[in-house]
Design an enzyme around this catalytic site. Sequence first.
Site, PDB file in Angstrom:
ATOM      1  N   HIS A 116      50.172   7.743  64.884  1.00 23.01           N
ATOM      2  CA  HIS A 116      51.601   8.512  65.403  1.00 23.01           C
ATOM      3  C   HIS A 116      52.726   7.507  65.091  1.00 23.01           C
ATOM      4  CE1 HIS A 116      49.771  11.845  67.637  1.00 23.01           C
ATOM      5  NE2 HIS A 116      48.809  11.015  67.954  1.00 23.01           N
TER       6      HIS A 116
ATOM      7  N   ALA B 276      27.293   0.223  69.111  1.00 21.69           N
ATOM      8  CA  ALA B 276      27.435   1.194  69.945  1.00 21.69           C
ATOM      9  C   ALA B 276      29.134   0.887  70.317  1.00 21.69           C
ATOM     10  CB  ALA B 276      26.532   1.387  70.861  1.00 21.69           C
TER      11      ALA B 276
ATOM     12  N   ALA C 269      29.170  -4.188  69.578  1.00 22.01           N
ATOM     13  CA  ALA C 269      29.440  -3.169  70.516  1.00 22.01           C
ATOM     14  C   ALA C 269      30.554  -3.077  71.014  1.00 22.01           C
ATOM     15  CB  ALA C 269      28.317  -3.140  71.703  1.00 22.01           C
TER      16      ALA C 269
END
Lengths: 195, 124
Positions: free
Chosen positions: B53, B80, B98
Amino acid sequence: MDRSDPKPTGWRKALLLLRDETGGIHPRLIALNIAQRFLPRHRLQDTRASLFSWAGFEVGQGTRIATPPKINGDRDLYSKLSIGRDCVIDADCVLDLGEKITLGNRVTLSAGVMILTSTHELDIREHRAGPVQFSPVTVGDGAWLGARCIILPGVTIGAGAIVNPGSVVNKDVAAGVRVGGIPATQLEVLDRATV
Amino acid sequence: MPELVGPGAVHKRLKIGTYGGLNARCYFELYDQITIGDHVAVGQDVMFLTRTHDTSDPERRGGSASSAPIEVGNGAWLGARCTILPGVKIGAGSVIGASVVVAKDVPANMLVMGSRSISLAKWR
């Protein structure tokens, strides 16, 4: 819960258990979730926001909700969420309504934002997560919470603030600043917010 | 099932190479091109975000949206719950730990871990 109370027995125990087990069941929320299943994700965002306001949540005009946020909470659930006008709530947000969550006007919640309002009192070594405590979260006008950030209970985020993606906010954030990191720290002062 | 999000023909903006693997619940925000090379492993819950944005308006920090493409090089491995932000290029053979939020380009053969997404080591 007052821990000095003697353990309830008999029918009082059954009643307490029943109250505890059914406290988070909200027929209107279940109906809302069923109705939302018929709306394709990321489409009909204004309609989804209208559904929220029909269910009894306070949702301002022009607010768009991309996918159904996960909502959970006990009593007076519907008065515990207040969303201002022209907000954007992106995919897979989590709103924990143990206490009131107030989003101002023109707030943007990116994908995967988690706003928590319940925590535990620190208890004895054998059982660290003690009695549950609740504290409200307020997000000021025009703030942007980046993707996957986590707002911890009791935090107030100032107007026009930006929370970087992936950060964990455990303290209040001033108006018009950018915070980020785990835990979130102030990174820069943006141009002055006109509050 | 990975989730593909975006306007129009989203499938045309996603390119995945050969011998790769996507684990459960990956999320592709296809407002711009996402290119994933060969032999890339993508962990559970990885989020590829291509939209950002304009933040100049203090009245609305999540202002008008713009998009930037994401590229993942050959042989990379994304752990992950990674979040890949718009415009990021991940070099060939890099490993992302992760839960890392990748905000900047990652050179080839780097290991990136931790909350501040600093690269820890260069491999070979």
